[in-house]
Write an enzyme that holds these catalytic residues in place. Sequence first.
Site, mmCIF file in Angstrom:
data_model
loop_
_atom_site.group_PDB
_atom_site.id
_atom_site.type_symbol
_atom_site.label_atom_id
_atom_site.label_comp_id
_atom_site.label_asym_id
_atom_site.label_seq_id
_atom_site.Cartn_x
_atom_site.Cartn_y
_atom_site.Cartn_z
ATOM 1 N N GLY A 160 -15.222 21.032 49.932
ATOM 2 C CA GLY A 160 -16.166 22.091 49.654
ATOM 3 C C GLY A 160 -15.602 23.262 48.882
ATOM 4 O O GLY A 160 -14.633 23.133 48.141
ATOM 5 N N GLU A 214 -9.142 24.017 36.513
ATOM 6 C CA GLU A 214 -7.863 23.410 36.891
ATOM 7 C C GLU A 214 -6.846 23.411 35.753
ATOM 8 O O GLU A 214 -5.638 23.320 35.992
ATOM 9 C CB GLU A 214 -8.107 21.978 37.405
ATOM 10 C CG GLU A 214 -6.890 21.401 38.074
ATOM 11 C CD GLU A 214 -7.150 20.124 38.863
ATOM 12 O OE1 GLU A 214 -8.314 19.864 39.235
ATOM 13 O OE2 GLU A 214 -6.185 19.389 39.108
ATOM 14 N N HIS A 222 -2.068 15.528 47.946
ATOM 15 C CA HIS A 222 -2.978 15.571 49.095
ATOM 16 C C HIS A 222 -2.402 14.650 50.161
ATOM 17 O O HIS A 222 -2.007 13.521 49.857
ATOM 18 C CB HIS A 222 -4.377 15.117 48.687
ATOM 19 C CG HIS A 222 -5.429 15.514 49.681
ATOM 20 N ND1 HIS A 222 -5.501 14.952 50.932
ATOM 21 C CD2 HIS A 222 -6.412 16.425 49.613
ATOM 22 C CE1 HIS A 222 -6.510 15.496 51.592
ATOM 23 N NE2 HIS A 222 -7.084 16.403 50.813
ATOM 24 N N SER A 239 -10.222 25.797 44.720
ATOM 25 C CA SER A 239 -10.216 25.424 43.313
ATOM 26 C C SER A 239 -11.611 25.495 42.687
ATOM 27 O O SER A 239 -11.796 26.085 41.610
ATOM 28 C CB SER A 239 -9.638 24.019 43.213
ATOM 29 O OG SER A 239 -9.967 23.450 42.015
ATOM 30 N N LYS A 266 -15.333 13.794 27.359
ATOM 31 C CA LYS A 266 -14.805 12.529 26.861
ATOM 32 C C LYS A 266 -15.445 11.284 27.463
ATOM 33 O O LYS A 266 -15.240 10.193 26.955
ATOM 34 C CB LYS A 266 -13.285 12.484 26.984
ATOM 35 C CG LYS A 266 -12.685 12.464 28.359
ATOM 36 C CD LYS A 266 -11.150 12.351 28.212
ATOM 37 C CE LYS A 266 -10.417 12.528 29.483
ATOM 38 N NZ LYS A 266 -8.976 12.365 29.347
ATOM 39 N N HIS A 303 -2.743 15.276 43.549
ATOM 40 C CA HIS A 303 -4.122 15.737 43.717
ATOM 41 C C HIS A 303 -4.493 16.889 42.781
ATOM 42 O O HIS A 303 -5.591 16.910 42.241
ATOM 43 C CB HIS A 303 -4.283 16.179 45.170
ATOM 44 C CG HIS A 303 -5.661 16.589 45.569
ATOM 45 N ND1 HIS A 303 -6.735 15.734 45.498
ATOM 46 C CD2 HIS A 303 -6.149 17.762 46.050
ATOM 47 C CE1 HIS A 303 -7.827 16.361 45.930
ATOM 48 N NE2 HIS A 303 -7.495 17.593 46.244
ATOM 49 N N GLN A 346 -14.729 16.725 47.654
ATOM 50 C CA GLN A 346 -15.350 16.357 48.923
ATOM 51 C C GLN A 346 -15.540 17.572 49.830
ATOM 52 O O GLN A 346 -16.642 17.962 50.164
ATOM 53 C CB GLN A 346 -14.482 15.317 49.636
ATOM 54 C CG GLN A 346 -14.418 13.984 48.920
ATOM 55 C CD GLN A 346 -13.627 12.929 49.703
ATOM 56 O OE1 GLN A 346 -13.040 13.231 50.734
ATOM 57 N NE2 GLN A 346 -13.619 11.711 49.219
ATOM 58 N N ARG A 379 -1.169 22.030 53.043
ATOM 59 C CA ARG A 379 -0.986 20.670 52.514
ATOM 60 C C ARG A 379 0.447 20.278 52.219
ATOM 61 O O ARG A 379 0.833 19.130 52.414
ATOM 62 C CB ARG A 379 -1.748 20.556 51.198
ATOM 63 C CG ARG A 379 -3.110 20.113 51.445
ATOM 64 C CD ARG A 379 -3.849 19.939 50.193
ATOM 65 N NE ARG A 379 -5.227 20.015 50.615
ATOM 66 C CZ ARG A 379 -6.244 20.128 49.839
ATOM 67 N NH1 ARG A 379 -6.052 20.180 48.549
ATOM 68 N NH2 ARG A 379 -7.450 20.184 50.315
ATOM 69 N N ARG A 404 -1.817 25.587 46.348
ATOM 70 C CA ARG A 404 -3.233 25.980 46.432
ATOM 71 C C ARG A 404 -3.769 25.782 47.845
ATOM 72 O O ARG A 404 -3.596 24.724 48.454
ATOM 73 C CB ARG A 404 -4.053 25.126 45.470
ATOM 74 C CG ARG A 404 -5.546 25.359 45.571
ATOM 75 C CD ARG A 404 -6.278 24.515 44.561
ATOM 76 N NE ARG A 404 -6.207 23.109 44.873
ATOM 77 C CZ ARG A 404 -7.178 22.427 45.483
ATOM 78 N NH1 ARG A 404 -8.284 23.033 45.888
ATOM 79 N NH2 ARG A 404 -7.049 21.139 45.700
ATOM 80 N N SER A 414 -16.829 19.124 30.909
ATOM 81 C CA SER A 414 -18.128 19.313 31.573
ATOM 82 C C SER A 414 -18.004 19.231 33.094
ATOM 83 O O SER A 414 -18.835 18.628 33.762
ATOM 84 C CB SER A 414 -19.138 18.282 31.052
ATOM 85 O OG SER A 414 -18.641 16.972 31.272
ATOM 86 N N GLY A 415 -16.937 19.834 33.649
ATOM 87 C CA GLY A 415 -16.837 20.014 35.101
ATOM 88 C C GLY A 415 -17.425 21.369 35.481
ATOM 89 O O GLY A 415 -18.147 22.000 34.689
ATOM 90 N N GLU A 446 -10.568 23.708 56.957
ATOM 91 C CA GLU A 446 -9.530 22.888 56.314
ATOM 92 C C GLU A 446 -8.169 23.525 56.525
ATOM 93 O O GLU A 446 -8.068 24.691 56.950
ATOM 94 C CB GLU A 446 -9.827 22.736 54.806
ATOM 95 C CG GLU A 446 -11.021 21.833 54.540
ATOM 96 C CD GLU A 446 -11.354 21.622 53.071
ATOM 97 O OE1 GLU A 446 -12.036 20.643 52.784
ATOM 98 O OE2 GLU A 446 -10.957 22.445 52.237
#
Length: 528
Positions: free
Chosen positions: A48, A371, A240, A387, A34, A347, A46, A286, A382, A12-13, A112
């Site tokens: 965006g 993901e 990250h 994402s 779960k 991450h 965080q 990253r 990435r 449920s993301g 970013e």
Amino acid sequence: MAHRFDYLVLGSGAAGLSFALAVAEHGSVGVVTKKESAESNTNYAQGGIAAVIDSADSVEAHVRDTLIAGAGLCDEDVVRLVVKEGPRRIAELMAQGAGFTESNKRLHLGREGGHSANRIVHAADATGREVERTLLDQVRDHPNIQVFEYHYAVELITEHHLGESVSRARPAEHCYGAYVLDEESNRVHRVLAKVTMLATGGAGRVYLHTTNPAIATGDGIAMAYRAKARVANMEFVQFHPTSLHHPEADSFLISEAVRGHGALLRNTDGERFMPGYDDRCELAARDIVARAIDDQLKQRGDAFVHLDITHESRDELQEHFPTIYEKCASLGLDMSTDLIPVVPAAHYVCGGVVTDVDAQTSIHGLLACGEVTYTGLHGANRLASNSLLEALVLSQRAVASALKQAAVRHFQDDVPEWDDSGTEYPAEWVLVSHNRDELRRVMWDYVGIVRSVHRLERARRRTRLLYEETEDFYRKSKVSVEVCELRNMIAVAYLIVRSASQRRESRGLHYMTDYPDLVGSERHPTFI
Ligand code: FAD
Ligand code: SIN
């Protein structure tokens, strides 16, 4: 007992919920999750969502930035498709009620690492919470959707459960739903479906230090792998660069948007070090920033480096980064005057279950999104904030193939009940907790930011032993979330180690001291 849904959604993301809402217009939907519905990686995002919104930006520029970050392994067609559809998905989310940060009545676009333009749509520093809230509000109100909280998907149901043999080489395998453990009653139910959507997210918890919440144990990747789906690029684990280094912070993320806002990285002597590693300094991709920090820590024997945003006022920081400001304050750090101690943490897993651009896996009736997947978008690394974008775009692309399959498929009613004969409630839980801790430490120490043939071989031997002990425990025990998660984490660790051992070069997130260079002939995904 059996439940029947036209569409079964595991997770449920952002990926699972946006798919569920779309297919609910055409049939019954069961969403299995779960923990509480909101508990997901999505909820903690965080920075965006990357999207070409500004007229000075372009699809080509976003495509180029994604390809550069991906270090030669992105599928350019997939990148272009996802980037092009991004702005439409943002508009839809806003029409559904998402409130993103604005400035002068326009979307405020953050910056970013690796992005050549300001293109990060965000809700202050809690974008994921806003996306999750928006989607969940609608899901809860939808008459065709039933949500099962505290229900844990144990296995995908395929021909294997009908007594037939399945293999990765078999071209016509089917998924008929999933065995699901009701965590309250401790009973495993058959949930039968015409189409199953795997949207179980990532696997950061396989590592000792991670920004991911407890749900991210790689269940979907492991279940799909056991069901003989194709999996790819598991060596590309993103660390990250900046998680908060504090005994009570549990690797809380300090968003890359803070560096996008001008924060500098300094070693413990106060020296800025990024200019010595990359021309883009703190806003390099990253993998570069995380490796630079790792190098500083190893050279100097330090436990952390500092992030310095003390040039900003307290008001400005509280406005742009309320969540981060509050978290730091709760630990006695004032971002406007204090340096923030940070270290890299696991991450995001760039690899996963192989799908095409319509979310189809190598198993009929099994779609996957978010993901948990490998789609070709991220390549070897990435790009920040790509994402949520991928989850939102591909969950909608999945709808057409889901409807087509649901129209011709039927429920497989002869799937047997879950068989737990000969199993008992285990007495020795220490084996599970010990093996979990050991696995996470082995992965952190031997399969982290910098790898070597020797370290990978050690990891292979250690994880093999953990596998054997845990499988033995699993066979004798009544099914439980703890043991299933451990099995799944071990399976994911195995896939990471195996893929990493196959790649004899350094590319993107995969850095090997024995093979420090890019090798042209290695420019291909690692399929398992
Ligand atoms: P998730 O949101 O993780 O959802 C997975 C769901 O599956 C959960 O509901 C979980 O409970 C459920 N589940 C898992 N296993 C089972 C099982 N066996 N049975 C039942 N249910 C199960 N990305 C960006 O693009 N921008 C960002 O700013 C950003 N910031 C981030 C910050 C943090 C701290 C983290 C951890 C990640 C961030 N990411 C960001 C990455 C991004 O949040 C995730 O990649 C994305 O949200 C994944 O969405 P998803 O729907 O695929 O999975
Ligand atoms: C962050 O805010 O730094 C995370 C962004 C991402 O993972 O894409």
